[in-house]
Scaffold this motif. Sequence first.
Motif, mmCIF file in Angstrom:
data_model
loop_
_atom_site.group_PDB
_atom_site.id
_atom_site.type_symbol
_atom_site.label_atom_id
_atom_site.label_comp_id
_atom_site.label_asym_id
_atom_site.label_seq_id
_atom_site.Cartn_x
_atom_site.Cartn_y
_atom_site.Cartn_z
ATOM 1 N N VAL A 105 35.326 32.866 -103.712
ATOM 2 C CA VAL A 105 35.406 33.382 -102.348
ATOM 3 C C VAL A 105 34.130 32.991 -101.602
ATOM 4 C CG1 VAL A 105 35.645 35.473 -100.950
ATOM 5 C CG2 VAL A 105 36.794 35.331 -103.168
ATOM 6 N N ALA A 106 34.288 32.427 -100.409
ATOM 7 C CA ALA A 106 33.139 32.097 -99.560
ATOM 8 C C ALA A 106 32.716 33.356 -98.821
ATOM 9 C CB ALA A 106 33.516 31.007 -98.568
ATOM 10 N N VAL A 107 31.434 33.703 -98.923
ATOM 11 C CA VAL A 107 30.932 34.909 -98.254
ATOM 12 C C VAL A 107 29.587 34.640 -97.584
ATOM 13 C CG1 VAL A 107 32.126 36.527 -99.787
ATOM 14 C CG2 VAL A 107 29.826 35.797 -100.342
ATOM 15 N N PRO A 108 29.401 35.247 -96.412
ATOM 16 C CA PRO A 108 28.091 35.199 -95.778
ATOM 17 C C PRO A 108 27.238 36.325 -96.347
ATOM 18 C CG PRO A 108 29.592 36.393 -94.366
ATOM 19 C CD PRO A 108 30.381 35.942 -95.583
ATOM 20 N N PRO A 109 25.953 36.357 -96.020
ATOM 21 C CA PRO A 109 25.140 37.491 -96.466
ATOM 22 C C PRO A 109 25.593 38.756 -95.738
ATOM 23 C CG PRO A 109 23.898 36.141 -94.926
ATOM 24 C CD PRO A 109 25.183 35.414 -95.199
ATOM 25 N N PRO A 110 25.347 39.914 -96.319
ATOM 26 C CA PRO A 110 25.771 41.159 -95.675
ATOM 27 C C PRO A 110 25.075 41.444 -94.344
ATOM 28 C CG PRO A 110 25.272 41.541 -97.989
ATOM 29 C CD PRO A 110 24.836 40.146 -97.662
ATOM 30 N N TYR A 111 23.945 40.781 -94.082
ATOM 31 C CA TYR A 111 23.143 41.110 -92.910
ATOM 32 C C TYR A 111 23.412 40.250 -91.681
ATOM 33 C CZ TYR A 111 20.445 37.448 -95.228
ATOM 34 O OH TYR A 111 20.071 36.293 -95.869
#
Length: 155
Positions: A105-111
């Motif tokens: 899964v491609a994910v950005p940082p939580p911030y």
Amino acid sequence: MSDLVWTRGVEWLAAAASDPRACKRDWDRGEGIALLEAGRFWDVLSVPDQLGLLTLDLLWRPTLPVPGPTLVDTAAHRVGFFLPPDPDSKWIGAGLRHAGEGSWVAVPPPYRSTRFLEWLIPPDGTGELHSPTTLELALRQANGSLSVLAPLCGG
């Protein structure tokens, strides 16, 4: 969110990477997207965005726990709900995609958001995820609402 919550969210999410340090570096540079393997700490149920956004709205009830991490992909028009890992999961329905063990899964940082990926509900580091049962009920209710609305909206 406080800095502590962001930090815990980053650590929790990066733990799914084969190299958490490299993952955090990737988030801070370039595209800011990391590919993380599903199936160990979480699975992701991806649904069409209209269904997903209505479902998330139904999950924001005072009688229910705060919904778990939820990601939107504006390019693919999908919403991803993070669930407990379940190798025997049998999510069935038009447009439903289940990412479990062996999926990435491609994910950005939580911030922060990155291009087309954005956290609707970022991980807070507690490990809280969507309840599969609660999510299924909300999806059914949202799908029923969309079925009623489609003829009225010319869909």
